[in-house]
Design an enzyme around this catalytic site. Sequence first.
Site, PDB file in Angstrom:
ATOM      1  N   SER A 155       0.835  -1.203   0.000  1.00 52.87           N
ATOM      2  CA  SER A 155       0.000   0.000   0.000  1.00 52.87           C
ATOM      3  C   SER A 155       0.873   1.257   0.000  1.00 52.87           C
ATOM      4  O   SER A 155       1.646   1.477  -0.928  1.00 52.87           O
ATOM      5  CB  SER A 155      -0.969  -0.052   1.180  1.00 52.87           C
ATOM      6  OG  SER A 155      -1.973   0.926   1.061  1.00 52.87           O
ATOM      7  N   ASP A 250     -10.419  -3.816  -4.619  1.00 47.96           N
ATOM      8  CA  ASP A 250      -9.576  -2.820  -3.969  1.00 47.96           C
ATOM      9  C   ASP A 250      -9.688  -1.503  -4.720  1.00 47.96           C
ATOM     10  O   ASP A 250      -9.490  -1.462  -5.937  1.00 47.96           O
ATOM     11  CB  ASP A 250      -8.118  -3.303  -3.973  1.00 47.96           C
ATOM     12  CG  ASP A 250      -7.159  -2.350  -3.278  1.00 47.96           C
ATOM     13  OD1 ASP A 250      -7.591  -1.309  -2.765  1.00 47.96           O
ATOM     14  OD2 ASP A 250      -5.944  -2.666  -3.252  1.00 47.96           O
ATOM     15  N   HIS A 280      -8.005  -5.109  -0.363  1.00 50.60           N
ATOM     16  CA  HIS A 280      -6.809  -4.398   0.061  1.00 50.60           C
ATOM     17  C   HIS A 280      -6.343  -4.941   1.413  1.00 50.60           C
ATOM     18  O   HIS A 280      -7.140  -5.192   2.309  1.00 50.60           O
ATOM     19  CB  HIS A 280      -7.109  -2.903   0.192  1.00 50.60           C
ATOM     20  CG  HIS A 280      -5.893  -2.066   0.352  1.00 50.60           C
ATOM     21  ND1 HIS A 280      -5.108  -1.677  -0.708  1.00 50.60           N
ATOM     22  CD2 HIS A 280      -5.316  -1.541   1.463  1.00 50.60           C
ATOM     23  CE1 HIS A 280      -4.102  -0.957  -0.263  1.00 50.60           C
ATOM     24  NE2 HIS A 280      -4.201  -0.854   1.059  1.00 50.60           N
TER      25      HIS A 280
END
Length: 308
Positions: A155, A250, A280
């Site tokens: 991320s 996501d 995610h």
Amino acid sequence: MPLDSQIAAVLQQFRDLPEPDFRHLEAADYRKFSDNLMPPISGAAMHEVRELRVRGAEGELDARLYRPLIQDNLPLLVFFHGGGFVMGNLDTHDNLCRALASQTCAAVVSVAYRLAPEAKFPAAPLDCYAATCWLVEHSRELGADGRRLALAGDSAGGNLALAVSYLAARWEGPNIRHQCLFYPVTDAACDTVSYADFAEGYFLTRAMMDWFWRQYLENAAQKDDPLASPLRAEDLTDLPPTTLISAEFDPLRDEGEAFAQRLHAAGVPVRVQRCDGMIHGFISMAPFVERAAEHLAQAAAELREALN
């Protein structure tokens, strides 16, 4: 594809939690909540786990070394944790770093860069670059070989790995053999189809990402900086070979895959894997989500091959 059944069960637990009000949320309060959201999980056994102090852009940073094997001269994998540039720490990603060390047979170092909003952009990417340079310089003391260097991050951490690669290419920094990016943040626009399709109900939300960007950037003009939005960089030709993992459900899916397409067009070897049925953050769920463990093992195998 439908949501993976084990992922669906995790999502149901998240849906039972109170929803933050991002209009008035303070970063310190959200950190206390988020950083303790997942219970501690016993990770892979290591030969050595050592707390470090490494060089950052404006002072020393905490870091943690994981050595899976007794021998010295292991490849070096530098890891940057996710958390929207605002949250996350060495403990929230301890299990993932142990898994990466075990499966790559590399010395993994997780870096605790400065967080926003206390330290605004570009503090985090400059910290991560300075730390990577220090780790290469001191690799022998850590039982590692800095000439066999890779980066990884999830991320926001994937965004920071990209920033380090970008700076290393332009500042004649360390030679990076490979980078492994798990559902990376690559653009501050937040306007893709996947943002619209998965704006709510899939753990990471559009409102959450908007809030993260507000905490991280000083002003809107910084959205165009390639260290914040790598997708907007003019030239990607000097970036290292890349493994990029995206998740079907996501908001960040499309921007990550668009970045992989940019790498391919620039002639950079890249493998992009859209992981069906995943959300995610799923890589950190590998201990209790079977398909997440499979995807992690495949990515680790690619890192191991690149480093040996």
